[in-house]
Design a protein around this motif. Structure first.
Motif, PDB file in Angstrom:
ATOM      1  N   VAL A  91       0.825  -1.203   0.000  1.00 24.07           N
ATOM      2  CA  VAL A  91       0.000   0.000   0.000  1.00 24.07           C
ATOM      3  C   VAL A  91       0.858   1.251   0.000  1.00 24.07           C
ATOM      4  O   VAL A  91       0.411   2.308   0.364  1.00 24.07           O
ATOM      5  CB  VAL A  91      -0.936   0.027   1.228  1.00 24.07           C
ATOM      6  N   LEU A  92       2.125   1.077  -0.414  1.00 22.20           N
ATOM      7  CA  LEU A  92       3.047   2.194  -0.334  1.00 22.20           C
ATOM      8  C   LEU A  92       2.827   3.184  -1.463  1.00 22.20           C
ATOM      9  O   LEU A  92       3.493   3.146  -2.482  1.00 22.20           O
ATOM     10  CB  LEU A  92       4.485   1.683  -0.387  1.00 22.20           C
ATOM     11  N   THR A  93       1.855   4.085  -1.271  1.00 23.98           N
ATOM     12  CA  THR A  93       1.615   5.069  -2.313  1.00 23.98           C
ATOM     13  C   THR A  93       2.407   6.335  -2.038  1.00 23.98           C
ATOM     14  O   THR A  93       2.819   7.004  -2.953  1.00 23.98           O
ATOM     15  CB  THR A  93       0.127   5.426  -2.398  1.00 23.98           C
ATOM     16  N   LEU A 139       9.081  10.142  11.162  1.00 23.71           N
ATOM     17  CA  LEU A 139       8.133  10.352  12.249  1.00 23.71           C
ATOM     18  C   LEU A 139       8.824  10.323  13.614  1.00 23.71           C
ATOM     19  O   LEU A 139       8.164  10.229  14.640  1.00 23.71           O
ATOM     20  CB  LEU A 139       7.038   9.286  12.177  1.00 23.71           C
TER      21      LEU A 139
ATOM     22  N   ARG B  48       2.792  14.444   8.844  1.00 23.66           N
ATOM     23  CA  ARG B  48       3.601  13.258   8.547  1.00 23.66           C
ATOM     24  C   ARG B  48       3.029  12.035   9.244  1.00 23.66           C
ATOM     25  O   ARG B  48       3.037  10.936   8.695  1.00 23.66           O
ATOM     26  CB  ARG B  48       5.047  13.489   8.996  1.00 23.66           C
ATOM     27  N   LEU B  49       2.541  12.246  10.461  1.00 22.84           N
ATOM     28  CA  LEU B  49       1.918  11.133  11.191  1.00 22.84           C
ATOM     29  C   LEU B  49       0.683  10.631  10.424  1.00 22.84           C
ATOM     30  O   LEU B  49       0.511   9.430  10.202  1.00 22.84           O
ATOM     31  CB  LEU B  49       1.529  11.604  12.602  1.00 22.84           C
ATOM     32  N   ARG B  51      -0.058  10.961   7.217  1.00 16.23           N
ATOM     33  CA  ARG B  51       0.287  10.288   5.959  1.00 16.23           C
ATOM     34  C   ARG B  51       0.977   8.949   6.192  1.00 16.23           C
ATOM     35  O   ARG B  51       0.817   8.006   5.419  1.00 16.23           O
ATOM     36  CB  ARG B  51       1.175  11.180   5.072  1.00 16.23           C
ATOM     37  N   ASP B  55      -0.606   6.044   4.253  1.00 15.10           N
ATOM     38  CA  ASP B  55       0.129   5.540   3.083  1.00 15.10           C
ATOM     39  C   ASP B  55       0.846   4.229   3.365  1.00 15.10           C
ATOM     40  O   ASP B  55       0.804   3.304   2.564  1.00 15.10           O
ATOM     41  CB  ASP B  55       1.182   6.552   2.619  1.00 15.10           C
ATOM     42  N   VAL B  56       1.556   4.173   4.473  1.00 11.24           N
ATOM     43  CA  VAL B  56       2.329   2.965   4.755  1.00 11.24           C
ATOM     44  C   VAL B  56       1.486   1.958   5.532  1.00 11.24           C
ATOM     45  O   VAL B  56       1.487   0.774   5.247  1.00 11.24           O
ATOM     46  CB  VAL B  56       3.625   3.283   5.530  1.00 11.24           C
ATOM     47  N   GLY B  57       0.744   2.453   6.514  1.00 13.69           N
ATOM     48  CA  GLY B  57      -0.020   1.542   7.354  1.00 13.69           C
ATOM     49  C   GLY B  57      -1.309   1.064   6.714  1.00 13.69           C
ATOM     50  O   GLY B  57      -1.868   0.057   7.114  1.00 13.69           O
ATOM     51  N   GLY B  58      -1.799   1.807   5.702  1.00 13.70           N
ATOM     52  CA  GLY B  58      -3.037   1.397   5.041  1.00 13.70           C
ATOM     53  C   GLY B  58      -4.279   1.659   5.876  1.00 13.70           C
ATOM     54  O   GLY B  58      -5.330   1.058   5.661  1.00 13.70           O
ATOM     55  N   LEU B 181       2.235   3.776  15.938  1.00 15.60           N
ATOM     56  CA  LEU B 181       3.124   3.618  14.783  1.00 15.60           C
ATOM     57  C   LEU B 181       3.837   2.276  14.825  1.00 15.60           C
ATOM     58  O   LEU B 181       3.990   1.604  13.809  1.00 15.60           O
ATOM     59  CB  LEU B 181       4.156   4.746  14.756  1.00 15.60           C
ATOM     60  N   LEU B 185       2.739   0.646  11.414  1.00 19.17           N
ATOM     61  CA  LEU B 185       3.891   0.539  10.518  1.00 19.17           C
ATOM     62  C   LEU B 185       4.735  -0.678  10.898  1.00 19.17           C
ATOM     63  O   LEU B 185       5.363  -1.296  10.049  1.00 19.17           O
ATOM     64  CB  LEU B 185       4.743   1.814  10.562  1.00 19.17           C
ATOM     65  N   VAL B 188       3.845  -3.727   9.066  1.00 18.00           N
ATOM     66  CA  VAL B 188       4.395  -3.709   7.707  1.00 18.00           C
ATOM     67  C   VAL B 188       5.863  -4.140   7.737  1.00 18.00           C
ATOM     68  O   VAL B 188       6.311  -4.947   6.910  1.00 18.00           O
ATOM     69  CB  VAL B 188       4.258  -2.294   7.073  1.00 18.00           C
TER      70      VAL B 188
END
Lengths: 210, 210
Positions: A91-93, A139, B48-49, B51, B55-58, B181, B185, B188
């Protein structure tokens, strides 16, 4: 069995079954009379596989299609099937900065060296790992990044179980299906176990914060 | 900084930033003149948190909103924040049979007993684990289910690292953010490491199948 029974036993609606047939994800049934098509236990098994990957694993339909094509290939490959599943999960957009990603890449390489790992460059875990670590740094989660080698050690213990399970399969198509399910649904299982174990360890160490 | 700079440094478009402000996920900037609003490093950090989780965590936006509300609460709770994140990740829409789920529940309970775990009934990992194991059985992956206790042991090793990291945080809001996080994350990262370690262990045990 007729399509109605297949639908009832699989919990998948008749229109969805027809869609999977059209998309070649499910083989056509056998035409037994002018207006009758018969489905077998194999069809039921395949439907359950499809729904397991989609419902529990969260895999999108195109990724499921790729995985099934690999399972059905004349010479199925575990590596390619798991890679297809994993591409579907990525899901890395978003993008972190090049500098952070470069730094994360170096961290990853030092972890590989430390653990004696030498993965292929096409391993789909590598870009996912680099991007996630770059985000963690962005982060301010440097302490997490600094612990990656410890997480890698735990991941290796998990992979030992994975490969132990895989090696018990003698049929190749079976092994491929096992690898994909163990990866996709297995990630859900591990994430769930981690959540439960966190509570356990947390309670052991502290009184809890509410 | 102005909104344009905030957008450039965060990689988030101006309309999306405005959307996050409207949705109360991002605090309003400070009005410095009739037509000027100023944003701080805190705004950048918050963006940033957001996104990173998306983005990464879905994580879907409503789950992110819940997590942020918990982080911003007068008495933030790690448990509630992680639970909110996890609810957002749960993709269990399908259903296995009641009988399989009952059986899976017994498996889970015996694993808890074996490992001396006594999680709260509201631990979001439990239903996810039960459903994933029921699906595994439905798909003929009994050998995986029989190995859950071994996976649980590996998950406990991961949780030890998680809680070790968490315990280094002294500020509560920081600890909550770290826990979320590390969970979202972190899943992931662990899934990626598992994929890489699988290749390593697989190559060590076999010649590979292509």
């Amino acid at each position: 069995m007729r399509i109605g029974e297949l639908s009832r036993r699989s919990g998948v609606s008749v229109p969805t079954i027809k869609y999977y047939v059209r998309e070649k994800m499910l083989p056509e049934g056998e035409r037994t009379a002018a207006n009758q098509v018969s489905y077998s236990e194999e069809h039921l098994r395949r439907l359950r596989l499809i729904r397991g990957l989609i419902d529990v694993g969260g895999l999108p339909v195109p990724a499921v299609r790729e995985v099934l094509a690999e399972i059905d290939a004349p010479e199925p490959s575990t590596h390619r099937a798991v890679a297809a599943a994993h591409r579907g999960l990525t899901v890395l957009t978003g993008e972190s900065t090049d500098q952070l990603r470069e730094e994360a890449r170096r961290t990853v390489e030092s972890v590989f060296a430390e653990r004696g790992w030498s993965p292929g460059e096409d391993n789909p875990g590598i870009p996912a790992l680099v991007e996630a670590l770059a985000r963690m740094r962005l982060l301010g989660q440097d302490s997490f990044v600094d612990c990656v080698s410890r997480y890698a050690e735990a991941a290796e213990a998990i992979a030992e179980i994975d490969i132990d399970l895989l090696s018990r399969r003698t049929n190749v198509a079976d092994a491929v299906e096992n690898a994909v399910l163990g990866t996709v649904l297995g990630d859900v299982v591990i994430a769930a176990l981690r959540r439960i174990a966190q509570e356990q360890v947390f309670n052991r160490h502290t009184e809890g914060d509410g």
